[in-house]
Structure formats: C-alpha cells, structure tokens
Design a protein around this motif. Sequence first.
Motif, PDB file in Angstrom:
ATOM      1  N   VAL A  46    -102.222  -4.260  52.799  1.00 45.28           N
ATOM      2  CA  VAL A  46    -103.110  -4.660  53.888  1.00 45.28           C
ATOM      3  C   VAL A  46    -102.289  -6.005  54.542  1.00 45.28           C
ATOM      4  O   VAL A  46    -102.368  -5.998  55.734  1.00 45.28           O
ATOM      5  CB  VAL A  46    -104.407  -5.136  53.611  1.00 45.28           C
ATOM      6  N   GLY A  47    -101.676  -6.760  53.676  1.00 46.98           N
ATOM      7  CA  GLY A  47    -100.773  -7.685  54.171  1.00 46.98           C
ATOM      8  C   GLY A  47     -99.692  -7.484  54.848  1.00 46.98           C
ATOM      9  O   GLY A  47     -98.791  -8.441  55.147  1.00 46.98           O
ATOM     10  N   SER A  48     -99.007  -6.199  54.734  1.00 40.47           N
ATOM     11  CA  SER A  48     -97.828  -5.832  55.406  1.00 40.47           C
ATOM     12  C   SER A  48     -97.901  -5.408  56.584  1.00 40.47           C
ATOM     13  O   SER A  48     -99.029  -5.359  57.388  1.00 40.47           O
ATOM     14  CB  SER A  48     -97.308  -4.565  54.437  1.00 40.47           C
ATOM     15  N   VAL A  49     -96.813  -5.045  57.332  1.00 42.77           N
ATOM     16  CA  VAL A  49     -96.726  -4.640  58.671  1.00 42.77           C
ATOM     17  C   VAL A  49     -97.299  -3.258  58.977  1.00 42.77           C
ATOM     18  O   VAL A  49     -97.607  -2.953  60.074  1.00 42.77           O
ATOM     19  CB  VAL A  49     -95.291  -4.789  59.253  1.00 42.77           C
ATOM     20  N   ALA A  50     -97.409  -2.399  57.657  1.00 36.75           N
ATOM     21  CA  ALA A  50     -97.806  -1.142  58.012  1.00 36.75           C
ATOM     22  C   ALA A  50     -99.235  -1.019  58.331  1.00 36.75           C
ATOM     23  O   ALA A  50    -100.025  -1.721  58.079  1.00 36.75           O
ATOM     24  CB  ALA A  50     -97.296  -0.303  56.706  1.00 36.75           C
ATOM     25  N   ASP A  51     -99.450   0.233  59.165  1.00 36.71           N
ATOM     26  CA  ASP A  51    -100.739   0.426  59.668  1.00 36.71           C
ATOM     27  C   ASP A  51    -100.803   2.038  60.129  1.00 36.71           C
ATOM     28  O   ASP A  51     -99.879   2.343  60.738  1.00 36.71           O
ATOM     29  CB  ASP A  51    -100.991  -0.484  60.716  1.00 36.71           C
ATOM     30  N   PRO A  52    -101.866   2.567  59.405  1.00 35.25           N
ATOM     31  CA  PRO A  52    -102.978   2.195  58.688  1.00 35.25           C
ATOM     32  C   PRO A  52    -102.432   1.910  57.380  1.00 35.25           C
ATOM     33  O   PRO A  52    -101.421   2.588  56.914  1.00 35.25           O
ATOM     34  CB  PRO A  52    -103.960   3.216  59.020  1.00 35.25           C
ATOM     35  N   VAL A  53    -103.623   1.722  56.692  1.00 36.68           N
ATOM     36  CA  VAL A  53    -103.210   1.754  54.923  1.00 36.68           C
ATOM     37  C   VAL A  53    -104.480   2.527  54.738  1.00 36.68           C
ATOM     38  O   VAL A  53    -105.637   2.560  54.830  1.00 36.68           O
ATOM     39  CB  VAL A  53    -103.661   0.463  54.190  1.00 36.68           C
ATOM     40  N   ILE A  54    -103.831   3.900  54.174  1.00 34.82           N
ATOM     41  CA  ILE A  54    -104.761   5.131  53.661  1.00 34.82           C
ATOM     42  C   ILE A  54    -104.850   4.822  52.040  1.00 34.82           C
ATOM     43  O   ILE A  54    -103.998   4.864  51.323  1.00 34.82           O
ATOM     44  CB  ILE A  54    -104.367   6.428  54.015  1.00 34.82           C
ATOM     45  N   VAL A  55    -106.087   4.780  51.419  1.00 36.87           N
ATOM     46  CA  VAL A  55    -106.275   4.920  50.114  1.00 36.87           C
ATOM     47  C   VAL A  55    -106.887   6.124  49.751  1.00 36.87           C
ATOM     48  O   VAL A  55    -108.032   6.692  50.011  1.00 36.87           O
ATOM     49  CB  VAL A  55    -107.243   3.897  49.438  1.00 36.87           C
ATOM     50  N   VAL A  56    -105.886   6.977  48.944  1.00 39.05           N
ATOM     51  CA  VAL A  56    -106.693   8.304  48.279  1.00 39.05           C
ATOM     52  C   VAL A  56    -107.220   7.972  47.097  1.00 39.05           C
ATOM     53  O   VAL A  56    -106.715   7.627  46.070  1.00 39.05           O
ATOM     54  CB  VAL A  56    -105.487   9.233  48.222  1.00 39.05           C
ATOM     55  N   THR A  57    -108.704   8.313  46.904  1.00 34.36           N
ATOM     56  CA  THR A  57    -109.456   8.159  45.866  1.00 34.36           C
ATOM     57  C   THR A  57    -109.889   9.652  45.188  1.00 34.36           C
ATOM     58  O   THR A  57    -109.736  10.569  45.951  1.00 34.36           O
ATOM     59  CB  THR A  57    -110.516   7.180  46.215  1.00 34.36           C
ATOM     60  N   GLY A  58    -110.102   9.477  43.746  1.00 33.25           N
ATOM     61  CA  GLY A  58    -110.862  10.553  43.191  1.00 33.25           C
ATOM     62  C   GLY A  58    -111.516  10.254  41.961  1.00 33.25           C
ATOM     63  O   GLY A  58    -112.604  10.262  42.247  1.00 33.25           O
ATOM     64  N   TYR A  59    -110.745  10.286  40.799  1.00 32.63           N
ATOM     65  CA  TYR A  59    -111.384   9.835  39.713  1.00 32.63           C
ATOM     66  C   TYR A  59    -112.182   8.351  39.842  1.00 32.63           C
ATOM     67  O   TYR A  59    -111.556   7.456  40.232  1.00 32.63           O
ATOM     68  CB  TYR A  59    -110.344   9.788  38.571  1.00 32.63           C
ATOM     69  N   ARG A  60    -113.552   8.390  39.383  1.00 33.39           N
ATOM     70  CA  ARG A  60    -114.199   7.080  39.653  1.00 33.39           C
ATOM     71  C   ARG A  60    -114.241   6.494  41.059  1.00 33.39           C
ATOM     72  O   ARG A  60    -114.046   5.344  41.509  1.00 33.39           O
ATOM     73  CB  ARG A  60    -113.788   5.991  38.715  1.00 33.39           C
ATOM     74  N   HIS A  61    -114.254   7.409  42.140  1.00 31.41           N
ATOM     75  CA  HIS A  61    -113.948   6.906  43.434  1.00 31.41           C
ATOM     76  C   HIS A  61    -114.956   6.038  43.916  1.00 31.41           C
ATOM     77  O   HIS A  61    -114.591   5.114  44.607  1.00 31.41           O
ATOM     78  CB  HIS A  61    -113.768   8.431  44.360  1.00 31.41           C
ATOM     79  N   HIS A  62    -116.157   6.138  43.531  1.00 30.62           N
ATOM     80  CA  HIS A  62    -117.148   5.113  43.930  1.00 30.62           C
ATOM     81  C   HIS A  62    -116.672   3.551  43.587  1.00 30.62           C
ATOM     82  O   HIS A  62    -116.958   2.932  44.330  1.00 30.62           O
ATOM     83  CB  HIS A  62    -118.620   5.455  43.389  1.00 30.62           C
ATOM     84  N   ASP A  63    -116.381   3.776  42.235  1.00 29.22           N
ATOM     85  CA  ASP A  63    -116.074   2.326  41.578  1.00 29.22           C
ATOM     86  C   ASP A  63    -114.842   1.773  42.520  1.00 29.22           C
ATOM     87  O   ASP A  63    -114.607   0.618  42.694  1.00 29.22           O
ATOM     88  CB  ASP A  63    -115.789   2.336  40.054  1.00 29.22           C
ATOM     89  N   VAL A  64    -113.769   2.510  42.502  1.00 32.81           N
ATOM     90  CA  VAL A  64    -112.724   2.019  43.295  1.00 32.81           C
ATOM     91  C   VAL A  64    -112.909   1.713  44.410  1.00 32.81           C
ATOM     92  O   VAL A  64    -112.340   0.795  45.102  1.00 32.81           O
ATOM     93  CB  VAL A  64    -111.327   3.314  43.266  1.00 32.81           C
ATOM     94  N   GLU A  65    -113.638   2.362  45.506  1.00 33.89           N
ATOM     95  CA  GLU A  65    -113.844   2.136  46.724  1.00 33.89           C
ATOM     96  C   GLU A  65    -114.633   0.945  46.868  1.00 33.89           C
ATOM     97  O   GLU A  65    -114.667   0.162  47.755  1.00 33.89           O
ATOM     98  CB  GLU A  65    -114.557   3.257  47.275  1.00 33.89           C
ATOM     99  N   THR A  66    -115.518   0.711  45.783  1.00 34.43           N
ATOM    100  CA  THR A  66    -116.307  -0.565  45.778  1.00 34.43           C
ATOM    101  C   THR A  66    -115.739  -1.761  45.690  1.00 34.43           C
ATOM    102  O   THR A  66    -115.734  -2.931  46.438  1.00 34.43           O
ATOM    103  CB  THR A  66    -117.286  -0.455  44.518  1.00 34.43           C
ATOM    104  N   GLU A  67    -114.374  -1.710  45.158  1.00 33.95           N
ATOM    105  CA  GLU A  67    -113.731  -2.702  44.783  1.00 33.95           C
ATOM    106  C   GLU A  67    -112.890  -3.262  46.109  1.00 33.95           C
ATOM    107  O   GLU A  67    -112.263  -4.272  46.335  1.00 33.95           O
ATOM    108  CB  GLU A  67    -112.376  -2.365  43.750  1.00 33.95           C
ATOM    109  N   LEU A  68    -112.694  -2.334  46.940  1.00 34.88           N
ATOM    110  CA  LEU A  68    -111.955  -2.359  48.064  1.00 34.88           C
ATOM    111  C   LEU A  68    -112.780  -2.260  49.502  1.00 34.88           C
ATOM    112  O   LEU A  68    -112.442  -2.463  50.515  1.00 34.88           O
ATOM    113  CB  LEU A  68    -111.072  -1.204  48.333  1.00 34.88           C
TER     114      LEU A  68
END
Length: 202
Positions: A46-68
């Motif tokens: 997120v702090g980089s020049v790149a855009d967008p930032v796509i996060v691919v989730t799967g296992y424990r996706h709810h917990d990972v997404e909650t962190e972000l």
Amino acid sequence: MSSCGAKHVAVIVLAAGRGTRFGPEPKLLVSLDGKAVIRHVVEAAVGSVADPVIVVTGYRHHDVETELDDLPVQIMQNAAFGEGLSSSLKAGFAALPPQSKAAIILLGDMPLVTSDLIDSLAQIWDRMNMPAALVPTLNGKRGNPVVLSRSLENAVAQLSGDVGAGPILRERSDVIECPVDDPAILEDVDTTAGLKRIACGS
C-alpha cells in the motif's frame, strides 16, 4: 518512475495458502513486531507507487481480511486455493484492471519486503522497456517479489498445481534478472524457524 508508469503497475499479494510447513497456526496471522505477518506485507504494498493492491485470500480468508479491513486494498477470494499456488496467481491476474501493464507478485509470508524495494522493481521494469518479467537476485539466487508483464496473462492462465511463475520464466529468453542488495527477497516465514530468524533480525 513517472506517475504514468506508476498507474500501470499493480501489486498482487498471494495470501490464500494453508502454509502447512509452518504448523497448525496460520503463518500469515502470527504476530511479528506487534502485527500480523500479512499486515507487514500489505502495508508495504500500500505504501508503494503500485496501484491497485490486490490481495488474494483463501484459507482463513475472513481472518486475513479482518487484519486488512482498514487498508485500501482489493480482496479477491480464491475458492480453489486448495489446488495450489497457481490458482491464486491466476485469480490475481484475473482481477487486474484493464490499465495494468504488469503486476508485482508479492508473497504474503515475506514481511521484510519494503515499499522502497517494490518501488525500485517497478521503476527498473519501466526503465527496461517493460520486459516479460523482472526477477530480483541476490548473489546469483533468484528471489521475490517478481514483476510479471500483462503479456504473460495467457501463460499464467495455463498454470496448474502448487507452482508460481517459475515454470513460465524458465522457458523464456525475455526475462531480466536484476541484482539487488536486499536479503529480504530471500526471507520468508515458511517455518517457525524462519519466523524466529526474521524476528531476531528485525
């Protein structure tokens, strides 16, 4: 890199796997310096020049997404994560917006990768006239993250199993290796020993 170039490079964070070598605890959710491993990785993106930032989730996706959930990222859930790393790479590429000319593939278990490293790779890729791929190396050893051109989209779509882009890159002559002086490209939290090594060095 010009602002025009920055708009055309995305980051795909691969954060869907089980990480079975780490043990019963989900490695992306373990704490490192007071925050989850995956949080370190995504904050760098997120702090980089790149855009967008796509996060691919799967296992424990709810917990990972909650962190972000307070970060400006696009979540792409990969229901087929059990098929291996290639399924997440394909899901991430499928989520790229039309304007993206390349994606920096950032592994969710590499918390030492910084925004500066991501920016540097994006700038070099742009300066080198957008090769098919740009791979960082340290002392001759290939590491991550790698920059993959949109031109590899069809090749990525044909991957299968628990592999990343390696099989594609080995077969091509238009892949540029980029020596860097940053051990972060070889450091991941694959095991509890890896986490301890990183924690001791941070």
